[in-house]
Design an enzyme around this catalytic site. Structure first.
Site, short mmCIF file in Angstrom:
data_model
loop_
_atom_site.label_atom_id
_atom_site.label_comp_id
_atom_site.label_asym_id
_atom_site.label_seq_id
_atom_site.Cartn_x
_atom_site.Cartn_y
_atom_site.Cartn_z
N CYS A 2 0.83 -1.20 0.00
CA CYS A 2 0.00 0.00 0.00
C CYS A 2 0.87 1.26 0.00
O CYS A 2 1.98 1.26 0.53
CB CYS A 2 -0.86 0.04 1.26
SG CYS A 2 -1.85 -1.43 1.47
N ARG A 27 4.89 0.64 -6.18
CA ARG A 27 4.91 -0.24 -5.02
C ARG A 27 3.99 -1.44 -5.19
O ARG A 27 4.12 -2.43 -4.48
CB ARG A 27 4.49 0.53 -3.76
CG ARG A 27 5.46 1.64 -3.38
CD ARG A 27 4.84 2.56 -2.36
NE ARG A 27 4.61 1.93 -1.08
CZ ARG A 27 5.49 1.89 -0.08
NH1 ARG A 27 6.65 2.46 -0.22
NH2 ARG A 27 5.19 1.29 1.06
N TRP A 76 -2.93 -2.56 -1.67
CA TRP A 76 -2.52 -3.89 -2.10
C TRP A 76 -3.25 -4.83 -1.14
O TRP A 76 -2.93 -4.88 0.05
CB TRP A 76 -1.01 -4.01 -1.98
CG TRP A 76 -0.41 -5.24 -2.57
CD1 TRP A 76 -0.10 -5.45 -3.89
CD2 TRP A 76 -0.02 -6.43 -1.88
NE1 TRP A 76 0.45 -6.70 -4.05
CE2 TRP A 76 0.52 -7.32 -2.85
CE3 TRP A 76 -0.07 -6.85 -0.56
CZ2 TRP A 76 0.99 -8.59 -2.51
CZ3 TRP A 76 0.41 -8.11 -0.23
CH2 TRP A 76 0.94 -8.95 -1.20
N ASN A 102 -1.26 1.21 5.85
CA ASN A 102 -0.35 0.25 5.23
C ASN A 102 0.09 -0.69 6.35
O ASN A 102 0.59 -0.24 7.38
CB ASN A 102 0.87 1.00 4.65
CG ASN A 102 1.93 0.06 4.11
OD1 ASN A 102 1.70 -1.13 3.97
ND2 ASN A 102 3.10 0.60 3.82
N GLY A 103 -0.13 -1.99 6.18
CA GLY A 103 0.24 -2.95 7.22
C GLY A 103 -0.91 -3.87 7.53
O GLY A 103 -1.85 -4.00 6.75
N GLU A 482 18.85 -15.95 -9.55
CA GLU A 482 18.35 -14.60 -9.81
C GLU A 482 17.78 -14.52 -11.23
O GLU A 482 16.72 -13.91 -11.45
CB GLU A 482 19.50 -13.59 -9.62
CG GLU A 482 19.16 -12.15 -9.94
CD GLU A 482 18.04 -11.57 -9.08
OE1 GLU A 482 17.58 -12.22 -8.12
OE2 GLU A 482 17.60 -10.44 -9.39
N LYS A 486 13.94 -13.44 -12.00
CA LYS A 486 13.62 -12.31 -12.88
C LYS A 486 12.62 -12.75 -13.94
O LYS A 486 11.64 -12.09 -14.20
CB LYS A 486 14.87 -11.80 -13.61
CG LYS A 486 15.82 -10.87 -12.94
CD LYS A 486 15.33 -9.52 -12.56
CE LYS A 486 14.59 -9.56 -11.28
NZ LYS A 486 15.29 -9.35 -10.07
N GLU A 489 9.05 -13.66 -12.45
CA GLU A 489 8.24 -12.58 -11.86
C GLU A 489 7.69 -11.63 -12.91
O GLU A 489 6.58 -11.13 -12.76
CB GLU A 489 9.00 -11.84 -10.75
CG GLU A 489 10.17 -11.04 -11.18
CD GLU A 489 10.90 -10.37 -10.02
OE1 GLU A 489 10.26 -9.94 -9.06
OE2 GLU A 489 12.14 -10.27 -10.09
N HIS A 505 19.46 -35.95 -9.99
CA HIS A 505 18.86 -36.56 -8.80
C HIS A 505 17.33 -36.38 -8.80
O HIS A 505 16.70 -36.48 -7.75
CB HIS A 505 19.50 -35.98 -7.53
CG HIS A 505 20.96 -36.28 -7.46
ND1 HIS A 505 21.45 -37.55 -7.23
CD2 HIS A 505 22.05 -35.50 -7.67
CE1 HIS A 505 22.77 -37.54 -7.27
NE2 HIS A 505 23.16 -36.29 -7.54
N LYS A 605 6.60 -3.72 -4.56
CA LYS A 605 8.01 -3.36 -4.51
C LYS A 605 8.56 -3.48 -3.10
O LYS A 605 9.67 -3.96 -2.90
CB LYS A 605 8.17 -1.92 -5.02
CG LYS A 605 9.62 -1.44 -5.07
CD LYS A 605 10.41 -2.16 -6.13
CE LYS A 605 11.86 -1.73 -6.20
NZ LYS A 605 12.66 -2.74 -6.92
C1 F6R Z 1 12.74 -9.39 -7.09
C2 F6R Z 1 12.66 -8.46 -5.98
C3 F6R Z 1 12.34 -9.02 -4.66
C4 F6R Z 1 13.12 -8.27 -3.56
C5 F6R Z 1 12.66 -8.75 -2.18
C6 F6R Z 1 13.44 -8.08 -1.08
O1 F6R Z 1 13.04 -8.72 -8.28
O2 F6R Z 1 12.82 -7.29 -6.15
O3 F6R Z 1 12.59 -10.40 -4.59
O4 F6R Z 1 14.48 -8.51 -3.75
O5 F6R Z 1 11.31 -8.49 -2.02
O6 F6R Z 1 13.27 -6.70 -1.12
P1 F6R Z 1 14.27 -5.74 -0.38
O7 F6R Z 1 15.59 -5.89 -1.03
O8 F6R Z 1 13.68 -4.38 -0.55
O9 F6R Z 1 14.31 -6.16 1.06
#
Ligand code: F6R
Length: 610
Positions: A2, A27, A76, A102-103, A482, A486, A489, A505, A605
């Site tokens: 949020c 976000r 959100w 937010n929360g 990673e 990427k 997502e 395995h 985000k």
């Molecule tokens: C993936 C991504 C997330 C963040 C994760 C941690 O592209 O961005 O997996 O890496 O939510 O977020 P932070 O680094 O803000 O704690």
């Protein structure tokens, strides 16, 4: 997660709030709303499921709402589906209080039942409506008193913005474990989930701390602690440009942020290397402390966790100390073995990820010293850690991280070198070799980025594949994790990262003719072993793209369908180069599939709920 914006001043609030909310879109959200108080119309609330544009259309860009005090929110969904009625602001039955949140209020059910027994009717499924109703129930003519009583009754994590129609000259802002900042201007004040929402209007901000409450009027702000004692707060000046949070001609923030990586790496690393030495002026570690370390616990989520996976290999190699990498969401509930000799290395772009924050607090409670790598200046993790090293990536707007990942990685190299030199576990020659290679990384990144059309071509070949595997050994495996994240997502293609030697395995049963396998083969030390695994998948019909270094590319080309070659570098630094083609591949695949790249479905985000 949020997003909250609040404005109190002398101009019409609604257009300013809509502008602020547009800056928080990154976000992640599924509905949006506004509450404005005006002398003519009293409390006006408009909210709608869907994109901010829906809200903007409904209010003609804010022009239909009159008043110079208001709150805006992007939601959100947590409690209750995304819908108009569940959107924020939530208003009390009597229409006196409007609340954005937010929360999560954990004990909202018991409070809801209590209030229902008092005859109060609820219209939404949200925990936030409980707060608005509770405030109205507790209100006896003194706003602060009602807020303080409400805070004593709720449990959970929250940032609240509150308007009371009986006190229309002020907003109340409260936070516990969810971020909230205040922005200060001439004749107006703002509150927001993060700086991007206010930067168009002011660069002077105050970071609210946990359990603080602020009363915000056009002429100033008074902050109080949980006992309503006034608190003196330091104001901070934000020095990045608003253009840093704009697309600058790119189609997506993600593309822009991928391209910004050479510069972000430079900004993060170059000022910290002086006369060939890593100079971390912000850190004050003693040799004795480092030598007595029993463990380095790396704690993070998602991509930041993947940085930790790479760092484990590099730290163990250079420091000869055991390193454990923990998913922050698991750490707290796993009875972690932490002592006064444990260093907790906490990695977070946002500095607000609740799992990482609470894990860091737990590590500290158990005796660890917390060193944080954070991008957002003034964020909660940065402020609560014992030591902090900032990544100077600038604001990262795309949900999928790229430049933050790269700069976090850069900081782990610096820490490894700095500690190793202090502990005497690295030879001067190797130290010098790594430092000089480190300074070449940005130019090598530029070389890779200049060849992005090759990767775009591979994306055009494979964007329709239902499932894609990433395999690698050692740090190649960690980078593959990673690459896989990427891809899934932002393109919604199922993908898995596998330690190449582990395939046989079980997982190799999923390989069939046409399956795409991206094989990371840049670690020379395990190159031949990796290539044996490539042959295994090739002989079962897989299409293979190899990601390797220029000097090994001739070898991979004999076996695989396509080779992506990156410049050579010191083995420890390879992840910085390897990751970029994988980011580009994910980006171009998602582009071909027409996905909402900067705001992928269901994702946020900054993840401020557990
Ligand atoms: C993936 C991504 C997330 C963040 C994760 C941690 O592209 O961005 O997996 O890496 O939510 O977020 P932070 O680094 O803000 O704690």
């Amino acid at each position: 997660m949020c997003g909250i914006v609040g404005f109190v001043g002398r101009e019409e609030a609604a257009p300013i709030l809509l502008e602020g909310l547009s800056r928080l879109e990154y976000r992640g959200y599924d509905s949006a709303g506004l509450a404005i108080w005006g002398a003519q119309d009293g409390l006006q609330v408009v909210k709608a499921k869907g994109r901010l544009q829906v809200l903007s259309d409904l209010t003609q860009g804010g022009a239909t709402l009159h008043g110079s005090i208001g709150l805006g929110h992007t939601r959100w969904a947590t409690h209750g589906e995304p819908s108009d009625v569940n959107s924020h602001p939530q208003v009390s039955e009597r229409g006196r209080f409007a609340v954005v949140h937010n929360g999560i209020v954990e004990n909202y059910m018991e409070i809801r039942e209590f209030l229902q027994n008092q005859g109060i009717t609820f219209v939404s499924q949200t925990d936030t409506e409980v707060v608005a109703q509770l405030l109205d129930y507790l209100y006896e003519g003194d706003l602060l008193d009602a807020v303080a009583k409400m805070l004593h009754r709720i449990r959970g994590a929250y940032a609240f913005g509150i308007i009371c129609a009986d006190c229309p000259d002020k907003l109340v802002a409260v936070r516990k474990d969810s971020p909230l900042i205040l922005g200060h201007g001439e004749g107006f004040q703002m509150l927001a989930s993060d700086v991007t929402a206010v930067i168009k209007y002011t660069r002077e901000v105050t970071y609210l701390d946990n359990d603080e409450l602020a009363v915000v009027t056009p002429d100033g702000v008074q902050v109080y602690d949980a006992y309503l004692q006034p608190v003196e707060k330091e104001q901070h000046h934000v020095d990045w440009e608003i253009s840093a949070a704009e697309k600058g001609g790119y189609e997506h923030f993600m593309a822009k942020e991928i391209m910004e990586q050479p510069e972000a790496f430079r900004k993060t690393v170059f000022p910290r290397i002086r006369d060939g030495q890593v100079a971390l002026d912000d850190l004050h570690f003693e040799k004795d402390y480092l030598e007595q370390l029993d463990k380095i616990y790396i704690i993070a989520c998602g991509s930041s966790y993947h940085v930790g996976m790479v760092a484990k290999y590099n730290f163990e190699k250079l420091l000869r100390k055991p390193v454990e990498v923990a998913l922050a969401s698991e750490f707290r509930y796993s009875e972690p073995i932490v002592t006064g000799h444990t260093l907790a290395l906490v990695i977070s772009q946002s500095g607000e990820t609740i799992d990482t924050l609470t894990a860091m607090r737990e590590a500290k409670r158990l005796g660890a010293r917390a060193l944080a790598i954070v991008n957002v200046v003034g964020s909660t993790i940065a402020r609560e850690a014992d030591d902090v090293l900032y990544t100077w990536a600038g604001p990262e707007i795309a949900v999928a991280t790229t430049k933050a990942y790269s700069t976090q990685m850069a900081v782990t190299y610096l820490i490894a070198l700095y500690f190793a030199q202090m502990m005497g576990t690295i030879s001067p020659e190797e130290y010098a070799a790594i430092v000089s290679e480190l300074l070449l990384i940005p130019t090598k990144l530029e070389t890779i980025l200049a060849q992005s059309q090759d990767i775009q071509y591979y994306a055009s070949l494979y964007f329709n594949h239902p499932s894609i595997f990433f395999i690698g050994r050692n740090i190649d495996y960690a980078v593959g994790m990673e690459g896989s994240l990427k891809l899934k997502e932002i393109s919604y293609i199922h993908s898995e990262a596998y330690a190449a030697g582990e395939l046989k395995h079980g997982t190799i049963s999923l390989i069939e003719p046409g399956t795409l396998v991206v094989a990371l083969a840049s670690c020379r030390a395990v190159f031949e072993k990796e290539m044996s695994n490539v042959v295994e998948v090739k002989s079962r019909g897989a299409d293979v793209i190899a990601l390797t270094t220029e000097d090994l590319a001739g070898e991979t080309a004999k076996t695989v369908d396509h080779t992506i070659a990156i410049p050579t570098t010191h083995p420890m630094l390879l992840p910085s180069l390897d990751v970029v083609p994988l980011q580009l591949f994910a980006y171009y695949v998602a582009l071909q599939r027409g996905c909402d790249i900067d705001k992928p479905r269901n994702l946020a985000k900054s993840v401020t709920v557990e």
